[in-house]
Design an enzyme around this catalytic site. Sequence first.
Site, PDB file in Angstrom:
ATOM      1  CB  CYS A  78      -0.979  -0.060   1.169  1.00  0.00           C
ATOM      2  SG  CYS A  78      -2.372   1.072   1.029  1.00  0.00           S
ATOM      3  CG  HIS A  79       0.039   4.995   1.365  1.00  0.00           C
ATOM      4  ND1 HIS A  79      -1.277   4.639   1.590  1.00  0.00           N
ATOM      5  CD2 HIS A  79       0.001   6.021   0.464  1.00  0.00           C
ATOM      6  CE1 HIS A  79      -2.077   5.415   0.868  1.00  0.00           C
ATOM      7  NE2 HIS A  79      -1.333   6.255   0.169  1.00  0.00           N
ATOM      8  CD  GLU A 124      -2.868   8.892  -1.853  1.00  0.00           C
ATOM      9  OE1 GLU A 124      -3.719   8.978  -0.930  1.00  0.00           O
ATOM     10  OE2 GLU A 124      -1.834   8.229  -1.744  1.00  0.00           O
TER      11      GLU A 124
END
Length: 223
Positions: free
Chosen positions: A130-131, A161
Site C-alpha cells: 500500500c503506502h 489516492e
Amino acid sequence: MKKKILFVVTSHDKKGDTGEETGYYLGEVSHPWEVLHKAGYEIDFVSPKGGNPPVDGFDLKDSVNKEFWESKDKSKIDNSLKPSQVNPNEYSTIFYAGGHGAMWDFADNTELSTIASKIYENGGIVAAVCHGPAGLVNIKLNDGKYLVDGKKINAFTNEEESEVKLTNVVPFLLEDKLKERGAKFEKSGLWQNHVVSDQRVITGQNPQSAKSVGEAILKELSK
C-alpha cells in the site's frame, strides 16, 4: 534457526494539515503477521521514532486484527525499536506496512533505507504494501542504483489516492515517485488484490493485498 523478519511501521499520526488522524494500517500488519507468525518466524517491529506508533484502520471485527491485537507481539509493536537499535544481519526480510502516515516519514529516513539495503545485499527480501513502498523510493544499493530501478513494483496507485481525495494532501504521489526511480510500475483496478515479486522485492497495491504479500514473502523465504 530461522532469521527474524523486521516489520516497519510509521510514527506519523496526521494527514498533512487536514486534521485527520492516521498511522500504520492495522490490517496491513496483522494479515502478513498471521501468515509469517504461523510459519514460525519471529517478527520484530521498528518505527522512525521508536516506541508506541499510532494505529489506523482499527477494526477488531476483523478476526485477524483481533488475533494480532491479543497476541504477545502487540507489546512488541507498542514498544517498537528505533532504527539505531536494529542489527540488519539478524533479519531475512524487511517489510514496510502502509497507512497514510508512511508517506511522511518513510522515504527520507536514511537509517531505515540503510537497514533495508543491507538486508537486501545480504541476500534478503525487501517487501512493502500500500503506502509502505514509500520506504523503497530512496533505497540505494552498493552499485549506486535505486533498489526499484528496473524491477516490477506496485503500490497504492494514483487512482486510489484520488479516490480517497488525498492527492493534494500527500507530500508526493507514490506511483509517480516509484516510476521516477526507474520502477516498472504494475497495477490493477481500485482495491484489487495485486502483488508482484521481482528479484527479492515484493510489493502489494493496497490493504486488500496485505495477506498475499505475506504469502509471497513466505514463498520467497522457502526457496
